[in-house]
Scaffold this motif. Structure first.
Motif, PDB file in Angstrom:
ATOM      1  N   ARG A 372       3.762 -14.506 -53.385  1.00  0.00           N
ATOM      2  CA  ARG A 372       4.297 -15.856 -53.576  1.00  0.00           C
ATOM      3  C   ARG A 372       5.735 -15.764 -54.077  1.00  0.00           C
ATOM      4  NH1 ARG A 372      -0.993 -17.616 -56.946  1.00  0.00           N
ATOM      5  NH2 ARG A 372      -0.126 -15.854 -58.113  1.00  0.00           N
ATOM      6  N   PRO A 373       6.613 -16.628 -53.529  1.00  0.00           N
ATOM      7  CA  PRO A 373       8.027 -16.574 -53.911  1.00  0.00           C
ATOM      8  C   PRO A 373       8.241 -16.902 -55.387  1.00  0.00           C
ATOM      9  CG  PRO A 373       7.741 -17.788 -51.861  1.00  0.00           C
ATOM     10  CD  PRO A 373       6.367 -17.583 -52.435  1.00  0.00           C
ATOM     11  N   GLU A 374       9.171 -16.182 -56.003  1.00  0.00           N
ATOM     12  CA  GLU A 374       9.632 -16.469 -57.357  1.00  0.00           C
ATOM     13  C   GLU A 374      11.161 -16.506 -57.330  1.00  0.00           C
ATOM     14  OE1 GLU A 374       6.055 -14.402 -60.007  1.00  0.00           O
ATOM     15  OE2 GLU A 374       8.058 -13.466 -59.938  1.00  0.00           O
ATOM     16  N   PHE A 375      11.737 -17.441 -58.081  1.00  0.00           N
ATOM     17  CA  PHE A 375      13.179 -17.645 -58.046  1.00  0.00           C
ATOM     18  C   PHE A 375      13.796 -17.474 -59.432  1.00  0.00           C
ATOM     19  CE2 PHE A 375      12.441 -19.063 -53.902  1.00  0.00           C
ATOM     20  CZ  PHE A 375      11.465 -20.059 -53.900  1.00  0.00           C
ATOM     21  N   CYS A 376      15.009 -16.921 -59.446  1.00  0.00           N
ATOM     22  CA  CYS A 376      15.769 -16.777 -60.680  1.00  0.00           C
ATOM     23  C   CYS A 376      17.228 -17.126 -60.373  1.00  0.00           C
ATOM     24  CB  CYS A 376      15.673 -15.353 -61.232  1.00  0.00           C
ATOM     25  SG  CYS A 376      16.715 -15.061 -62.683  1.00  0.00           S
ATOM     26  N   PHE A 377      17.761 -18.134 -61.068  1.00  0.00           N
ATOM     27  CA  PHE A 377      19.108 -18.622 -60.770  1.00  0.00           C
ATOM     28  C   PHE A 377      20.128 -18.293 -61.863  1.00  0.00           C
ATOM     29  CE2 PHE A 377      16.182 -21.768 -58.704  1.00  0.00           C
ATOM     30  CZ  PHE A 377      16.401 -21.338 -57.408  1.00  0.00           C
ATOM     31  N   SER A 378      19.812 -17.347 -62.722  1.00  0.00           N
ATOM     32  CA  SER A 378      20.707 -17.052 -63.843  1.00  0.00           C
ATOM     33  C   SER A 378      22.077 -16.569 -63.385  1.00  0.00           C
ATOM     34  CB  SER A 378      20.064 -15.999 -64.756  1.00  0.00           C
ATOM     35  OG  SER A 378      18.845 -16.476 -65.289  1.00  0.00           O
ATOM     36  N   TYR A 379      22.113 -15.590 -62.448  1.00  0.00           N
ATOM     37  CA  TYR A 379      23.389 -15.063 -61.970  1.00  0.00           C
ATOM     38  C   TYR A 379      24.151 -16.124 -61.193  1.00  0.00           C
ATOM     39  CZ  TYR A 379      22.344 -10.242 -63.322  1.00  0.00           C
ATOM     40  OH  TYR A 379      22.090  -9.106 -64.041  1.00  0.00           O
ATOM     41  N   VAL A 380      23.417 -16.911 -60.398  1.00  0.00           N
ATOM     42  CA  VAL A 380      24.056 -17.979 -59.625  1.00  0.00           C
ATOM     43  C   VAL A 380      24.706 -18.993 -60.559  1.00  0.00           C
ATOM     44  CG1 VAL A 380      23.607 -19.930 -58.087  1.00  0.00           C
ATOM     45  CG2 VAL A 380      22.591 -17.714 -57.604  1.00  0.00           C
ATOM     46  N   ASP A 381      24.016 -19.346 -61.642  1.00  0.00           N
ATOM     47  CA  ASP A 381      24.570 -20.326 -62.577  1.00  0.00           C
ATOM     48  C   ASP A 381      25.856 -19.811 -63.216  1.00  0.00           C
ATOM     49  OD1 ASP A 381      21.347 -21.566 -63.834  1.00  0.00           O
ATOM     50  OD2 ASP A 381      22.474 -21.965 -61.995  1.00  0.00           O
ATOM     51  N   LEU A 382      25.889 -18.536 -63.574  1.00  0.00           N
ATOM     52  CA  LEU A 382      27.103 -17.971 -64.157  1.00  0.00           C
ATOM     53  C   LEU A 382      28.278 -18.089 -63.184  1.00  0.00           C
ATOM     54  CD1 LEU A 382      25.724 -14.721 -65.846  1.00  0.00           C
ATOM     55  CD2 LEU A 382      26.637 -16.733 -67.011  1.00  0.00           C
ATOM     56  N   LEU A 383      28.014 -17.771 -61.924  1.00  0.00           N
ATOM     57  CA  LEU A 383      29.064 -17.811 -60.915  1.00  0.00           C
ATOM     58  C   LEU A 383      29.530 -19.237 -60.647  1.00  0.00           C
ATOM     59  CD1 LEU A 383      30.850 -16.524 -58.737  1.00  0.00           C
ATOM     60  CD2 LEU A 383      28.887 -16.591 -57.184  1.00  0.00           C
ATOM     61  N   PHE A 384      28.583 -20.162 -60.447  1.00  0.00           N
ATOM     62  CA  PHE A 384      28.957 -21.521 -60.065  1.00  0.00           C
ATOM     63  C   PHE A 384      29.547 -22.301 -61.238  1.00  0.00           C
ATOM     64  CE2 PHE A 384      27.016 -20.308 -56.270  1.00  0.00           C
ATOM     65  CZ  PHE A 384      27.160 -21.280 -55.308  1.00  0.00           C
ATOM     66  N   ASP A 385      29.113 -22.009 -62.442  1.00  0.00           N
ATOM     67  CA  ASP A 385      29.743 -22.638 -63.606  1.00  0.00           C
ATOM     68  C   ASP A 385      31.219 -22.266 -63.672  1.00  0.00           C
ATOM     69  OD1 ASP A 385      27.296 -23.685 -64.225  1.00  0.00           O
ATOM     70  OD2 ASP A 385      26.956 -22.435 -66.006  1.00  0.00           O
ATOM     71  N   PHE A 386      31.508 -21.004 -63.415  1.00  0.00           N
ATOM     72  CA  PHE A 386      32.894 -20.530 -63.416  1.00  0.00           C
ATOM     73  C   PHE A 386      33.689 -21.210 -62.307  1.00  0.00           C
ATOM     74  CE2 PHE A 386      36.505 -17.829 -63.540  1.00  0.00           C
ATOM     75  CZ  PHE A 386      36.768 -17.421 -62.238  1.00  0.00           C
ATOM     76  N   ILE A 387      33.120 -21.268 -61.105  1.00  0.00           N
ATOM     77  CA  ILE A 387      33.816 -21.861 -59.957  1.00  0.00           C
ATOM     78  C   ILE A 387      34.151 -23.327 -60.213  1.00  0.00           C
ATOM     79  CG2 ILE A 387      33.448 -22.623 -57.565  1.00  0.00           C
ATOM     80  CD1 ILE A 387      31.909 -19.989 -57.125  1.00  0.00           C
ATOM     81  N   LEU A 388      33.172 -24.073 -60.687  1.00  0.00           N
ATOM     82  CA  LEU A 388      33.381 -25.509 -60.887  1.00  0.00           C
ATOM     83  C   LEU A 388      34.323 -25.788 -62.050  1.00  0.00           C
ATOM     84  CD1 LEU A 388      29.729 -26.651 -60.197  1.00  0.00           C
ATOM     85  CD2 LEU A 388      31.692 -26.968 -58.719  1.00  0.00           C
ATOM     86  N   ARG A 389      34.327 -24.900 -63.035  1.00  0.00           N
ATOM     87  CA  ARG A 389      35.246 -25.070 -64.156  1.00  0.00           C
ATOM     88  C   ARG A 389      36.693 -25.029 -63.693  1.00  0.00           C
ATOM     89  NH1 ARG A 389      37.685 -21.305 -67.200  1.00  0.00           N
ATOM     90  NH2 ARG A 389      36.300 -19.621 -66.554  1.00  0.00           N
ATOM     91  N   LEU A 390      36.956 -24.282 -62.618  1.00  0.00           N
ATOM     92  CA  LEU A 390      38.310 -24.165 -62.089  1.00  0.00           C
ATOM     93  C   LEU A 390      38.671 -25.295 -61.134  1.00  0.00           C
ATOM     94  CD1 LEU A 390      38.539 -20.331 -61.334  1.00  0.00           C
ATOM     95  CD2 LEU A 390      39.281 -21.564 -63.377  1.00  0.00           C
ATOM     96  N   GLY A 391      37.726 -26.196 -60.894  1.00  0.00           N
ATOM     97  CA  GLY A 391      37.991 -27.306 -59.986  1.00  0.00           C
ATOM     98  C   GLY A 391      37.827 -26.958 -58.520  1.00  0.00           C
ATOM     99  N   LEU A 392      37.146 -25.856 -58.218  1.00  0.00           N
ATOM    100  CA  LEU A 392      36.902 -25.436 -56.848  1.00  0.00           C
ATOM    101  C   LEU A 392      35.570 -25.976 -56.345  1.00  0.00           C
ATOM    102  CD1 LEU A 392      38.094 -21.771 -57.251  1.00  0.00           C
ATOM    103  CD2 LEU A 392      39.009 -23.332 -55.538  1.00  0.00           C
TER     104      LEU A 392
END
Length: 529
Positions: A372-392
């Motif tokens: 059964r699939p299991e998901f972890c978004f911790s690394y994704v959140d770190l990356l996207f938080d950084f991206i959005l903080r820059l206005g991208l």
């Protein structure tokens, strides 16, 4: 004023080795930094800063940038040469080792190259490169540097055969390829092919393959963290010891010593590096622009003077829209993030794109013991938080295939990226939906609707990494999963090489499929190299 309508181009070779090749173009090399060597016409030519060498159409050449040398190459296509009456039967022999050879005719050639370069990088739709500048360069070359007596050039049929042979070698360079295999494909005897190879490349078949493998190994040592053992096998050597010995004979140092020197060069304190190195190198060329035509050196950031009391609008800057950083995991590295911050601060992009958000090193997807699939978004959140903080805004390529879902464990990059069809499209759909719902919950539906989503490029079908049926199924499933989450999310494709635009099995086939299956993209994207 008359302007060029044919495509000229510039290319910079920086610390590279280019194996034997030829072009149906006129090539003009100009030394920028360090020492480079070009072998052609049975001779080796050394190129220092401001050095010149012209390669005629269909002339074989080989380039080696020694150390951290760099050299600029101007490509002038055959159609342009024909338009201006270039006499292909009378080759040009323009060579100057450095600016120490400052005869008037050499200086004139350098001035014309500098003007073309300046116009090329200041180019807009309204002011393309002046055809008169290019015509003047060609006139100088054939007036001042044409050989007194015509030299018999290799017949085009011979060059086409040689190209087919080199294409086979370059495609299978790391396999157990033999002269007899190629001779059979070309319907030639082994002895004839051996003589043909020696006559045209001035080296044996085995020597050429060896140097090609070493060239690839050198790039891997510089640009990857792969072990020397793995590099030796990946580059077609039978044993690591054979690779080390061959490398030492060629470069007078072991692979380990070579890598250590390269790493030391890239990790020096910033204060020891020359300031504005790339700008300094370009000044070697642009110093030859005549004073009356001199302008600001073209760099990544153009300096513009304007009346600040009004408004400023810069036309024709599509490069401002999207920044590509390579792979998702790279975006978590501090040096890369610093470069992204600087690029955004000094230029200001709208979108940011990368591969591999679903690669193993992002740890998004795994399956439990029951599958059964299991998901972890911790690394994704770190990356996207950084991206959005820059206005991208993220341009999200949903790639590549998680190992548990991959039909084949195909890896063509020096990364944990698996390019494959999917063996469980229901789990893939669940993964895509979970990821998008997470984005909406964390960043808001309105924000996510302004992003862009796509999946793997159609080019991987033509690279034989994914079959056409698997690609269609993956695209349709991804499109459906996204639209089920929110019909207003923007999903596009095919993201393929531009050369597939006009080929029936390329973009036309993609749109026929998308129309038939009801999964037309919201936007169209292509990859231009």
């Amino acid at each position: 004023m008359e302007h060029i309508s044919y495509q000229i181009s510039f290319q910079i070779y920086d610390n590279q080795e280019i194996p034997f090749q030829f072009e149906d173009e006129l090539l003009v090399f100009f030394g920028l930094n360090g020492t480079s060597q070009i072998f052609c016409r049975n001779s080796s030519y050394e190129i220092l800063p401001a050095g010149l060498l012209v390669i005629n159409p269909l002339e074989l050449y080989r380039l080696t940038c020694l150390g951290n040398a760099s050299v600029l190459c101007l490509h002038l296509p055959r159609a342009l040469l024909d338009l201006y009456g270039w006499q292909s039967t009378i080759p040009c022999a323009c060579y100057a080792r450095s600016n120490q050879e400052e005869l008037p005719e050499y200086r004139k050639v350098r001035e014309q190259i500098a003007l073309i370069f300046q116009q090329y990088f200041e180019n807009t739709d309204e002011t393309p490169v002046s055809a008169g500048t290019v015509r003047q360069l060609l006139h100088l070359l054939q007036t001042d540097f044409a050989l007194d007596k015509p030299v018999p050039m290799q017949r085009e049929s011979t060059m086409r055969r040689l190209k087919r042979i080199l294409d086979i070698i370059h495609e299978r360079w790391n396999e157990d390829i033999s002269l007899s295999t190629i001779a059979k494909q070309e319907y030639l005897s082994v002895s004839y092919l051996s003589r043909f190879f020696q006559k045209n490349l001035h080296m044996s078949f085995s020597q050429y393959v060896k140097e090609l493998r070493l060239s690839h190994a050198r790039q891997m040592l510089m640009r990857s963290g792969m072990s020397i053992t793995r590099i030796s096998y990946d580059c077609g050597f039978r044993t690591p010891s054979a690779f080390i010995e061959t490398f030492k004979q060629q470069y007078h140092q072991t692979p380990g010593q070579f890598r250590q020197i390269q790493q030391m060069a890239h990790h020096r304190p910033a204060t020891t590096l020359p300031q504005n190195a790339s700008q300094r190198d370009m000044h070697v060329l642009l110093d030859y622009v005549p004073e009356e035509k001199a302008a600001e050196i073209p760099t990544r950031a153009r300096q513009i003077r304007a009346d600040c009391s009004g408004s400023l609008y810069i036309k024709n800057t599509p490069w401002r829209r999207i920044l590509n950083i390579g792979y998702a995991r790279d975006g978590l590295m501090a040096p890369i993030q610093q470069q992204i911050e600087r690029a955004q601060r000094e230029i200001g992009f709208e979108f940011i794109r990368f591969h591999g958000i679903l690669d193993e090193d992002m740890h998004i997807y795994r399956e439990d013991e029951q599958g059964r699939p299991e998901f972890c978004f911790s690394y994704v959140d770190l990356l996207f938080d950084f991206i959005l903080r820059l206005g991208l805004k993220p341009f999200v390529e949903l790639s590549f295939m998680p190992s548990p879902l991959a039909r084949e464990q195909t890896k063509i990059f020096d990364r944990p990226s698996i390019i494959s069809g999917c063996i469980a499209l229901d789990k893939w759909s669940e993964l895509i939906a979970a990821l998008l719902e997470h984005f909406i919950q964390r960043y808001g539906r309105t924000n996510v609707r302004n992003w862009r989503f796509t999946t793997i490029s159609q080019s991987y079908v033509h690279l034989n990494c994914v079959n056409w049926d698997d690609y269609q199924a993956l695209f349709k499933t991804t499109w459906r999963a996204i639209k089920q989450v929110d019909v207003e999310l923007q999903f596009g494709g095919p993201g393929c090489f531009a050369e597939l635009i006009g080929r029936q099995e390329g973009v036309p086939a993609f749109f026929d499929f998308a129309q038939e299956r009801g999964c037309l993209p919201d936007f169209v994207s292509f990859q231009f190299n």
